[in-house]
Design a protein around this motif. Structure first.
Motif, PDB file in Angstrom:
ATOM      1  N   SER A 386      -0.965   1.046  -0.238  1.00  0.00           N
ATOM      2  CA  SER A 386      -0.657   1.646   1.062  1.00  0.00           C
ATOM      3  C   SER A 386      -1.464   2.914   1.263  1.00  0.00           C
ATOM      4  CB  SER A 386       0.834   1.944   1.175  1.00  0.00           C
ATOM      5  OG  SER A 386       1.199   2.956   0.270  1.00  0.00           O
ATOM      6  N   LYS A 388      -0.789   5.665   4.237  1.00  0.00           N
ATOM      7  CA  LYS A 388      -0.239   6.051   5.545  1.00  0.00           C
ATOM      8  C   LYS A 388      -1.064   7.181   6.155  1.00  0.00           C
ATOM      9  CE  LYS A 388       3.800   5.890   8.148  1.00  0.00           C
ATOM     10  NZ  LYS A 388       4.538   7.050   8.578  1.00  0.00           N
ATOM     11  N   TYR A 415      -0.195  -3.140   1.979  1.00  0.00           N
ATOM     12  CA  TYR A 415       1.150  -2.732   2.392  1.00  0.00           C
ATOM     13  C   TYR A 415       1.017  -1.804   3.598  1.00  0.00           C
ATOM     14  CZ  TYR A 415       5.826  -0.668   1.920  1.00  0.00           C
ATOM     15  OH  TYR A 415       7.109  -0.234   2.143  1.00  0.00           O
ATOM     16  N   GLU A 417       2.370   0.388   6.526  1.00  0.00           N
ATOM     17  CA  GLU A 417       3.592   1.122   6.882  1.00  0.00           C
ATOM     18  C   GLU A 417       3.514   1.572   8.338  1.00  0.00           C
ATOM     19  OE1 GLU A 417       5.136   3.741   3.422  1.00  0.00           O
ATOM     20  OE2 GLU A 417       2.956   3.699   3.312  1.00  0.00           O
TER      21      GLU A 417
END
Ligand code: SF4
Length: 575
Positions: A386, A388, A415, A417
């Motif tokens: 991830s 972000k 992943y 988000e």
């Protein structure tokens, strides 16, 4: 082992400014938004109304189809009616097959779009023919003779041009020499650009559209590399053609256009949807807004290398079917939702792993750019990547390079988000960020951590995997957006056909309002449903027309018969 080394800023490719009426494309201008009317161009009132609606929605340039002299002359009335209503929207005439229409329309509109595949060449018949150098160069002379008068007139009147190459309508000549390929698209565009330059005319932009985002991305990247080599700086118009409708249309467009904008390529965009023209503006705005934010961050440029991963192992997960070799879908849901969801009633489309929030003994480790090096000391079945803060796609490219260089072969699931995003933004941003990595063959699956039901997340995850050409789990629809040439009500026909055929995983169906872009656009489809004349439909298998002039009210049934007779039909569940 060091992960964070040099960081660059990806910048938009530097281009010259091309003025389309009062609107500049390229140079220091923002990325411009375009759309196209679907009304009959001869119907002045309806066309003016559509353009006013487009302007209200935020469109900056409008295109109209111009089949012949009557439509070209209508452009004058449309332009003056718009000016009377205080609308100064630049107009573009869309030309196929008929140079005289371009020669007339250029007097009234601000830009002409020509299709190099059919401006001087006839519609492709997909015939094998050997072109030796002499016969090839004779064809080029014919093109030059047909195209030069338009170039001269554009130059004289200070009007712009788009060399709008389309994967589905390359000429036989190009396909015989270069194939039905991004390279063929490049060569076709360059032939016309060379004629412009020979006449010292430079107010033109390029487009390289295809309904397959993978082909489209490759073609634009190839063109961009060629521009660098030639030291040319013409702007690019981006679009995935015949993207379809609804979420699928937005997903394909976000992957195609978004990937290129992240590369710094693209000066104006159109999201082609089988919907009302003004519905195209919102996804354009969302893509531009997202890409501007991402490009403002520090990134590294893309280096294409393939990484061989270890086979995904069976995981000691909460629910543990084997992960999928073509790319896995993980769904994260709350305990409450999990207890309410009757998974035993699920159809074939099951995620590879369901991750229940707060579950222990997870088979994976989450990594971010800042935790990567520590995480690599653990030995999970796979990683969940991830990012972000920062550009997910750019950091993903950097991670890929790092793993490749250090020969690390653990599978990585993307992943994404986006708990703070609206569903409309989730569709655009998850598609663009994850799709741009997946379509380049980087990484091994997707997990969306966003607001939305289990079903919405699952459907979107699989739709992104399909649009990124990783894993096909449902019928693929290729449908044109419609224009003044459309021979039937595209939106209702498309809806009807989808309702009856959307349960056929792996089957590709093209629905086209007319045959102008050529049967080549159906090359990517198994079956084609195409308007041939008012009230009549032709059916195709691949590029070949197999049934001609079917009455409109019988055509749906005949299409289904055709699918059935080719062994691709299954009865829908619950019927
Ligand atoms: S294929 Fe569709 S959008 Fe293209 S020219 Fe025909 S009707 Fe218009």
């Amino acid at each position: 082992m060091r992960y964070c080394e040099e960081i660059f800023q990806t910048k938009r490719r530097k281009t010259r400014e091309v003025k389309v009426g009062s609107v500049g494309i390229g140079g220091g201008n923002p990325i411009r938004i375009q759309s196209m009317t679907t009304s009959n161009t001869r119907d002045i009132e309806a066309t003016v109304l559509q353009i006013l609606k487009l302007e209200q929605a935020g469109c900056e340039i409008a295109r109209l189809t111009v089949q012949g002299i009557k439509e070209a002359e209508s452009c004058e009335a449309i332009k003056s009616a718009l000016i009377q209503k205080g609308c100064n929207m630049p107009l573009v005439a869309d030309i196929h097959f008929y140079p005289p229409a371009a020669m007339k329309a250029v007097e009234f509109v601000d830009k002409i779009r020509i299709n190099p595949g059919n401006f001087a060449d006839k519609r492709a018949l997909f015939i094998q023919k050997d072109y030796d150098d002499l016969s090839y160069s004779q064809e080029l002379i014919k093109i030059e003779e047909a195209f030069t008068p338009l170039v001269e007139k554009c130059k004289l009147l200070n009007k712009a041009l788009r060399i709008g190459t389309n994967h589905g309508s390359l000429s036989d000549r190009i396909m015989n020499r270069y194939g039905d390929t991004p390279q063929g698209m490049l060569e076709s565009a360059l032939e016309f650009a060379t004629i412009c330059r020979k006449n010292n005319y430079h107010d033109f932009v390029f487009s390289m559209k295809a309904s397959n985002p993978l082909v489209m991305i490759k073609a634009y990247r190839l063109l961009s590399a060629k521009m660098l080599e030639l030291d040319w700086d013409y702007p690019f118009h981006l679009g995935v053609t015949e993207a379809g409708e609804g979420e699928d249309g937005r997903i394909k467009s976000a992957i195609g256009i978004g990937s290129l904008l992240l590369d710094g390529i693209g000066d104006t965009i159109r999201v082609s949807l089988t919907e009302d023209p003004w519905a195209e503006i919102d996804p354009c705005q969302r893509i531009i807004c997202w890409s501007n934010k991402k490009l403002a961050q520090k990134n590294i440029p893309f280096v294409e290398t393939k990484r061989n991963i270890t086979t995904l192992s069976k995981s000691p997960s909460v629910i543990s079917p084997p992960l999928h070799p073509n790319g896995s879908v993980l769904i994260k849901i709350s305990k409450k939702e999990f207890s309410q969801q009757d998974l035993s009633k699920e159809s074939d489309l099951k995620p590879d792993l369901i991750w229940i929030e707060d579950a222990e003994d997870l088979p994976f480790t989450r990594i971010t750019p800042s935790t990567l090096e520590t995480a690599l000391r653990s030995t999970p079945s796979f990683f969940l990547f991830s990012c972000k803060q920062g550009s997910f796609a750019h950091e993903g490219r950097r991670l890929f390079e790092f793993l490749h260089t250090h020969n690390i072969k653990v599978p990585i699931i993307l992943y994404f988000e986006g708990q703070d995003l609206s569903w409309e933004d989730v569709v655009i941003q998850a598609s663009a960020e994850c799709g741009s990595l997946l379509i380049d063959g980087l990484f091994d699956g997707i997990c969306l951590d966003v607001k939305g039901s289990y079903l919405d997340k699952k459907n979107l995850s699989f739709a992104i995997m399909q649009a990124a050409r990783k894993r096909t789990t449902k019928t693929e629809f290729i449908s044109c957006p419609g224009c003044g040439r459309t021979l039937f009500d595209l939106q209702s026909v498309s809806k009807r056909i989808r309702e009856r055929t959307s349960h056929l995983p792996g089957v590709r169906i093209a629905i086209m309002g007319c045959i102008v872009n050529g049967p080549g656009e159906m090359a990517d489809a198994d079956f084609g449903y195409v308007g041939s004349r008012p009230g009549k439909i032709d059916l195709y298998i691949g590029k070949q027309c197999v049934e001609k002039n079917i009455d409109f009210d019988k055509a749906d049934e005949r299409l289904i018969d055709l699918i059935r007779s080719h062994g691709k039909w299954v009865e829908p569940i619950n019927v």
